[in-house]
Design an enzyme around this catalytic site. Structure first.
Site, PDB file in Angstrom:
ATOM      1  N   HIS A  26       0.828  -1.205   0.000  1.00  0.00           N
ATOM      2  CA  HIS A  26       0.000   0.000   0.000  1.00  0.00           C
ATOM      3  C   HIS A  26       0.861   1.253   0.000  1.00  0.00           C
ATOM      4  O   HIS A  26       2.048   1.226   0.335  1.00  0.00           O
ATOM      5  CB  HIS A  26      -0.939   0.022   1.211  1.00  0.00           C
ATOM      6  CG  HIS A  26      -0.238   0.145   2.529  1.00  0.00           C
ATOM      7  ND1 HIS A  26       0.416  -0.913   3.122  1.00  0.00           N
ATOM      8  CD2 HIS A  26      -0.088   1.200   3.385  1.00  0.00           C
ATOM      9  CE1 HIS A  26       0.937  -0.522   4.279  1.00  0.00           C
ATOM     10  NE2 HIS A  26       0.658   0.770   4.457  1.00  0.00           N
ATOM     11  N   ASP A  78       0.761   5.023   1.730  1.00  0.00           N
ATOM     12  CA  ASP A  78       0.094   5.714   2.827  1.00  0.00           C
ATOM     13  C   ASP A  78      -0.755   6.882   2.315  1.00  0.00           C
ATOM     14  O   ASP A  78      -0.322   7.661   1.463  1.00  0.00           O
ATOM     15  CB  ASP A  78       1.126   6.272   3.813  1.00  0.00           C
ATOM     16  CG  ASP A  78       1.750   5.190   4.674  1.00  0.00           C
ATOM     17  OD1 ASP A  78       1.129   4.127   4.841  1.00  0.00           O
ATOM     18  OD2 ASP A  78       2.867   5.418   5.183  1.00  0.00           O
ATOM     19  N   HIS A 115       4.759   0.020   0.509  1.00  0.00           N
ATOM     20  CA  HIS A 115       5.433  -0.789   1.519  1.00  0.00           C
ATOM     21  C   HIS A 115       4.502  -1.843   2.091  1.00  0.00           C
ATOM     22  O   HIS A 115       3.282  -1.798   1.893  1.00  0.00           O
ATOM     23  CB  HIS A 115       6.025   0.080   2.634  1.00  0.00           C
ATOM     24  CG  HIS A 115       5.027   0.905   3.379  1.00  0.00           C
ATOM     25  ND1 HIS A 115       4.449   2.040   2.867  1.00  0.00           N
ATOM     26  CD2 HIS A 115       4.496   0.758   4.623  1.00  0.00           C
ATOM     27  CE1 HIS A 115       3.618   2.567   3.751  1.00  0.00           C
ATOM     28  NE2 HIS A 115       3.629   1.791   4.824  1.00  0.00           N
ATOM     29  N   ARG A 145       5.654   6.716  13.888  1.00  0.00           N
ATOM     30  CA  ARG A 145       5.727   7.199  12.514  1.00  0.00           C
ATOM     31  C   ARG A 145       5.235   8.622  12.409  1.00  0.00           C
ATOM     32  O   ARG A 145       4.249   9.013  13.053  1.00  0.00           O
ATOM     33  CB  ARG A 145       4.879   6.313  11.595  1.00  0.00           C
ATOM     34  CG  ARG A 145       5.102   6.559  10.111  1.00  0.00           C
ATOM     35  CD  ARG A 145       3.934   6.089   9.281  1.00  0.00           C
ATOM     36  NE  ARG A 145       2.796   6.999   9.400  1.00  0.00           N
ATOM     37  CZ  ARG A 145       1.707   6.947   8.645  1.00  0.00           C
ATOM     38  NH1 ARG A 145       1.582   5.991   7.752  1.00  0.00           N
ATOM     39  NH2 ARG A 145       0.728   7.797   8.789  1.00  0.00           N
TER      40      ARG A 145
END
Length: 311
Positions: free
Chosen positions: A137, A139, A287, A302
């Site tokens: 996917h 982000d 990723h 993150r």
């Protein structure tokens, strides 16, 4: 009796012959067309593959980031698409924010758990909460301005497992057949969060989120906002359909295009250690968080970097 030794040897052929399957050399270019090779004065670059992904040494990210270092970090990310740092002992939330600020302000994810620092999301998995990011996917593609990148640091890692993989979506595009490139060149796809994040919600919760997060549209072939390089921009959890084609053609194209992320030559894999940091270009790559460590504990923090519209 049939003489096996005298039988002509043919090229190997898979049982499942997908249209994009082929053997031999791939087109793997590190730089955008026309870009020049850069020499780094402050960074030590150790490539993971010749075209994609590098471990960076020679820098202590717990110290203030100078303008000269920031320039080289930005260039390294454009060149390698994902860069990694190890042994950043003592790296804290304030330094995390300073590092992501090299590229821009933070962009919070509305579905992630928060920390005491605005903009930092905490991803904690253990025996009570298994990892669920194990799908290729990009982000925030469900946002009108998808994040430009992300800075992810390891807070706690399992004794074994818990790696993350990235795939170069410019290489994924470059290796499409010319006829398919022509078909998708000017197409637009609709992206949405409901099929993925919405699976965890009831109807009332989904209706509340829908007010702030409507469906959005992005080009199937995006031009990278900083390099101009053509990049395949569809992903399995968030791309719902392709506009202005039949449902059958939309499904056919998406079935082909999402498979491009699964070709090993376009991928890298990173094994997390304590005090490791990864920074990736979220437009250039997808990723996949490998979910092989349950029920061990894995904690990451993150920051997503605010994005711009894609063209």
């Amino acid at each position: 009796m049939h003489d096996i030794a005298s039988t002509p040897v043919a090229d190997p052929k898979p049982i499942l012959d997908k249209p994009l399957m082929h053997y031999g050399r791939r087109e793997l270019e590190r730089l955008a067309p026309g870009a020049e090779q850069v020499t780094y004065e402050l960074l030590e670059i150790s490539p993971l593959t010749p075209h994609f992904g590098a471990v960076v040494g020679g820098v202590d990210l717990t110290r203030p980031i100078t303008d000269e270092l920031a320039d080289e970090l930005r260039q390294a990310l454009l060149e390698w698409k994902v860069i990694f740092f190890r042994g950043q002992r003592g790296f804290d939330s304030e330094q995390h924010m300073a590092l992501s600020g090299v590229w821009g302000p933070p962009e919070p994810n509305p579905f992630f758990g928060k920390t005491d620092t605005v903009g930092i999301s905490r991803l904690a998995k253990d025996a009570k909460a298994a990892g669920n990011k194990n799908i290729w996917h990009s982000d925030h593609s469900f946002m009108a301005n998808p994040s430009l990148g992300a800075v992810l640091r390891a807070v706690e890692v399992p004794a074994a497992g818990g790696d993350t993989m990235w795939v170069d979506m410019a290489a994924a595009y470059d290796n499409l057949p010319d006829g398919l490139k022509e078909r998708i060149e000017n197409l637009t796809a609709v992206h949405d969060w409901e099929a993925s994040w919405g699976a965890l919600m009831n109807d009332e919760q989904k209706a509340a989120f829908r007010k702030s997060w409507p469906q959005v549209e992005h080009p199937v072939v995006a031009r990278h906002p900083r390099t101009g390089r053509r990049t395949l921009y569809v992903n399995e959890p968030f791309t719902r359909f392709i506009k202005d084609v039949s449902d059958e053609e939309s499904r056919e194209l998406l079935d082909i295009l999402v498979l491009q992320a699964r070709i090993p030559e376009f991928q890298i894999r990173f094994h997390w250690e304590p005090d490791s940091i990864a920074i990736w270009d979220n437009i250039a790559v997808q990723h996949y968080a490998v979910n092989d460590y349950f029920p061990q504990r894995r904690v990451m923090e993150r920051i997503a970097i605010a994005g711009v519209p894609l063209s």
